[in-house]
Design a protein around this motif. Sequence first.
Motif, PDB file in Angstrom:
ATOM      1  N   THR A   1      -5.627  -2.252  -8.167  1.00 25.20           N
ATOM      2  CA  THR A   1      -5.689  -0.833  -8.527  1.00 25.20           C
ATOM      3  C   THR A   1      -5.938   0.003  -7.289  1.00 25.20           C
ATOM      4  O   THR A   1      -6.865  -0.271  -6.519  1.00 25.20           O
ATOM      5  CB  THR A   1      -6.815  -0.578  -9.551  1.00 25.20           C
ATOM      6  OG1 THR A   1      -6.587  -1.372 -10.717  1.00 25.20           O
ATOM      7  CG2 THR A   1      -6.845   0.885  -9.957  1.00 25.20           C
ATOM      8  N   ALA A  28      -7.738  -6.094  -1.735  1.00 19.51           N
ATOM      9  CA  ALA A  28      -8.492  -4.894  -2.102  1.00 19.51           C
ATOM     10  C   ALA A  28      -9.535  -4.564  -1.039  1.00 19.51           C
ATOM     11  O   ALA A  28      -9.716  -3.393  -0.663  1.00 19.51           O
ATOM     12  CB  ALA A  28      -9.149  -5.088  -3.461  1.00 19.51           C
ATOM     13  N   ASP A  29     -10.225  -5.581  -0.533  1.00 18.81           N
ATOM     14  CA  ASP A  29     -11.226  -5.362   0.514  1.00 18.81           C
ATOM     15  C   ASP A  29     -10.566  -4.824   1.786  1.00 18.81           C
ATOM     16  O   ASP A  29     -11.113  -3.935   2.458  1.00 18.81           O
ATOM     17  CB  ASP A  29     -11.963  -6.665   0.833  1.00 18.81           C
ATOM     18  CG  ASP A  29     -12.885  -7.111  -0.297  1.00 18.81           C
ATOM     19  OD1 ASP A  29     -13.200  -6.269  -1.163  1.00 18.81           O
ATOM     20  OD2 ASP A  29     -13.264  -8.299  -0.318  1.00 18.81           O
ATOM     21  N   GLU A  82      -1.694   1.007 -10.790  1.00 16.89           N
ATOM     22  CA  GLU A  82      -2.058  -0.375 -11.096  1.00 16.89           C
ATOM     23  C   GLU A  82      -0.844  -1.286 -10.973  1.00 16.89           C
ATOM     24  O   GLU A  82       0.246  -0.946 -11.433  1.00 16.89           O
ATOM     25  CB  GLU A  82      -2.631  -0.482 -12.510  1.00 16.89           C
ATOM     26  CG  GLU A  82      -3.969   0.223 -12.671  1.00 16.89           C
ATOM     27  CD  GLU A  82      -4.521   0.095 -14.064  1.00 16.89           C
ATOM     28  OE1 GLU A  82      -5.756   0.128 -14.219  1.00 16.89           O
ATOM     29  OE2 GLU A  82      -3.724  -0.031 -15.011  1.00 16.89           O
ATOM     30  N   LYS A 130      -9.381  -1.521  -5.931  1.00 19.09           N
ATOM     31  CA  LYS A 130     -10.122  -2.460  -6.770  1.00 19.09           C
ATOM     32  C   LYS A 130      -9.210  -3.621  -7.164  1.00 19.09           C
ATOM     33  O   LYS A 130      -7.996  -3.455  -7.295  1.00 19.09           O
ATOM     34  CB  LYS A 130     -10.636  -1.765  -8.029  1.00 19.09           C
ATOM     35  CG  LYS A 130     -11.580  -0.604  -7.755  1.00 19.09           C
ATOM     36  CD  LYS A 130     -12.019   0.077  -9.041  1.00 19.09           C
ATOM     37  CE  LYS A 130     -10.898   0.886  -9.652  1.00 19.09           C
ATOM     38  NZ  LYS A 130     -11.359   1.672 -10.830  1.00 19.09           N
ATOM     39  N   SER A 131      -9.806  -4.771  -7.369  1.00 20.93           N
ATOM     40  CA  SER A 131      -9.054  -5.929  -7.846  1.00 20.93           C
ATOM     41  C   SER A 131      -9.749  -6.491  -9.072  1.00 20.93           C
ATOM     42  O   SER A 131     -10.974  -6.368  -9.219  1.00 20.93           O
ATOM     43  CB  SER A 131      -8.948  -7.001  -6.757  1.00 20.93           C
ATOM     44  OG  SER A 131     -10.237  -7.463  -6.383  1.00 20.93           O
ATOM     45  N   LYS A 132      -8.960  -7.118  -9.939  1.00 28.22           N
ATOM     46  CA  LYS A 132      -9.514  -7.739 -11.138  1.00 28.22           C
ATOM     47  C   LYS A 132      -8.717  -8.992 -11.438  1.00 28.22           C
ATOM     48  O   LYS A 132      -7.501  -8.938 -11.621  1.00 28.22           O
ATOM     49  CB  LYS A 132      -9.452  -6.776 -12.319  1.00 28.22           C
ATOM     50  CG  LYS A 132     -10.074  -7.322 -13.594  1.00 28.22           C
ATOM     51  CD  LYS A 132     -10.058  -6.280 -14.699  1.00 28.22           C
ATOM     52  CE  LYS A 132     -10.706  -6.814 -15.975  1.00 28.22           C
ATOM     53  NZ  LYS A 132     -10.685  -5.801 -17.058  1.00 28.22           N
ATOM     54  N   ASP A 179      -8.582 -10.203  -4.134  1.00 28.92           N
ATOM     55  CA  ASP A 179      -9.854  -9.655  -3.651  1.00 28.92           C
ATOM     56  C   ASP A 179      -9.786  -9.309  -2.171  1.00 28.92           C
ATOM     57  O   ASP A 179     -10.271  -8.252  -1.742  1.00 28.92           O
ATOM     58  CB  ASP A 179     -10.986 -10.654  -3.910  1.00 28.92           C
ATOM     59  CG  ASP A 179     -11.289 -10.825  -5.390  1.00 28.92           C
ATOM     60  OD1 ASP A 179     -10.893  -9.946  -6.178  1.00 28.92           O
ATOM     61  OD2 ASP A 179     -11.911 -11.833  -5.755  1.00 28.92           O
ATOM     62  N   GLN A 229      -9.604  -1.172   1.308  1.00 28.48           N
ATOM     63  CA  GLN A 229     -10.794  -0.331   1.370  1.00 28.48           C
ATOM     64  C   GLN A 229     -11.282  -0.163   2.801  1.00 28.48           C
ATOM     65  O   GLN A 229     -11.721   0.930   3.199  1.00 28.48           O
ATOM     66  CB  GLN A 229     -11.906  -0.926   0.505  1.00 28.48           C
ATOM     67  CG  GLN A 229     -13.085   0.020   0.264  1.00 28.48           C
ATOM     68  CD  GLN A 229     -12.680   1.278  -0.487  1.00 28.48           C
ATOM     69  OE1 GLN A 229     -12.152   1.212  -1.589  1.00 28.48           O
ATOM     70  NE2 GLN A 229     -12.917   2.426   0.136  1.00 28.48           N
ATOM     71  N   ALA A 259     -10.100   4.703  -3.303  1.00 29.30           N
ATOM     72  CA  ALA A 259     -10.700   3.390  -3.528  1.00 29.30           C
ATOM     73  C   ALA A 259      -9.630   2.386  -3.891  1.00 29.30           C
ATOM     74  O   ALA A 259      -8.547   2.736  -4.375  1.00 29.30           O
ATOM     75  CB  ALA A 259     -11.748   3.461  -4.643  1.00 29.30           C
TER      76      ALA A 259
END
Length: 382
Positions: free
Chosen positions: A126, A149-150, A135, A115-117, A146, A153, A113
């Motif tokens: 991440t 990350a997308d 990270e 992920k973004s924050k 974002d 994925q 996976a």
Amino acid sequence: MGLFDSSEDDGPANTLATSARGESVTSDILTVTTKRIESDYLQVKPLIEVLEEDEQPQHFFFNINKGIQKDGEAVGDGVTNENRSLCLVTDQRVLLFANGNEGMSIPYTTVKAAKSKSGLTKAKLTIVTNAAEYEMYVSQNKDELDNAADYIQSQVNAADETDEATGLETIPDFKRIWDESDDEESLSLNERQPASDEPRGDYVTTERLKKIVDILDNDEVVHFLTRGSTVDVEGSGAGDSLFGDDRSRKSGTRGYVRAVVTDRRVAVKVPQFLGNDERSVPYSNITSVDLDTGLVNKRLTLQTPGQTYHIEAQEPGKDELRDITRFIRGKISEANQPDVVQADSSDPEPLEQLEKLKDLHDQGVVSDEEFEDKKSDLLDKI
């Protein structure tokens, strides 16, 4: 390939930059190794020379002093660090660089996976694999996080799955960022994991065992692991603090706070700048265990006659934390079972007594009448 030639309008670096999904990828980023005033990008060679022949860069991120974290442990961090930590997202993999001369890549076939924050002060990307979590804090181009990350994925979903353990690959001419354990060390760590028919958490891996093996006894078996940021100790003179009277909070200043649930105790390791703060709670001292699965934080609470330990557990998930709670309760019950003392009879077995009686009769110590009476009694007991 010359530094300036590759940046020309019709050069390969410009072609790659024009085809990138994000504006963060420029011909300058791909070709430069050192910038005036700013820290070095890479010392070994420019990014464009790291790429495979048909590889397309899509997003680029860096930070100056936070480094790259693997399961909470940072490489290339610190205010005195002279080199940026880099992350380049391509159509084939994620490349990570630290200290100017260290680099490794994560192919999408090994990623679970992405992920973004993004926050007001912090932003990070991440990457999660079967063995570890990576990270990368981002200092610029936060608006692309974002999308990056997308994109990762989507590439993961399109890639074929593999059983590779770590997901890490070396990059030619660069040192490894993280050293893989040799076969002997891996075997030793695997021996610390329970048998297949015993409780074991999915979060327990060889890589994560390395983080806490130094606080374990030689023959201690690990059933579960947790990872968080704090542990609160309450009671018995813990101290007054912002978190309440007679309650103190311990935070990891050099990594995550980790708790290990073994066959004999719950142990907590809090990494500090000048060593570790370690806590050990044997099951015989625990009176109860509770789980708080709030919206923000998850916590395991261990109650003892003297102190209460509130252990933050960001990982693993709620289901595994419930398994941990049940496991600890079972160990508490086992530890508090009364000892069963077997009666120790001092009387010999009837056959043994019969043999001794015969010896005494043969020696004339026991008369014929006494021998027959005792013999009859012993035969009845057989």
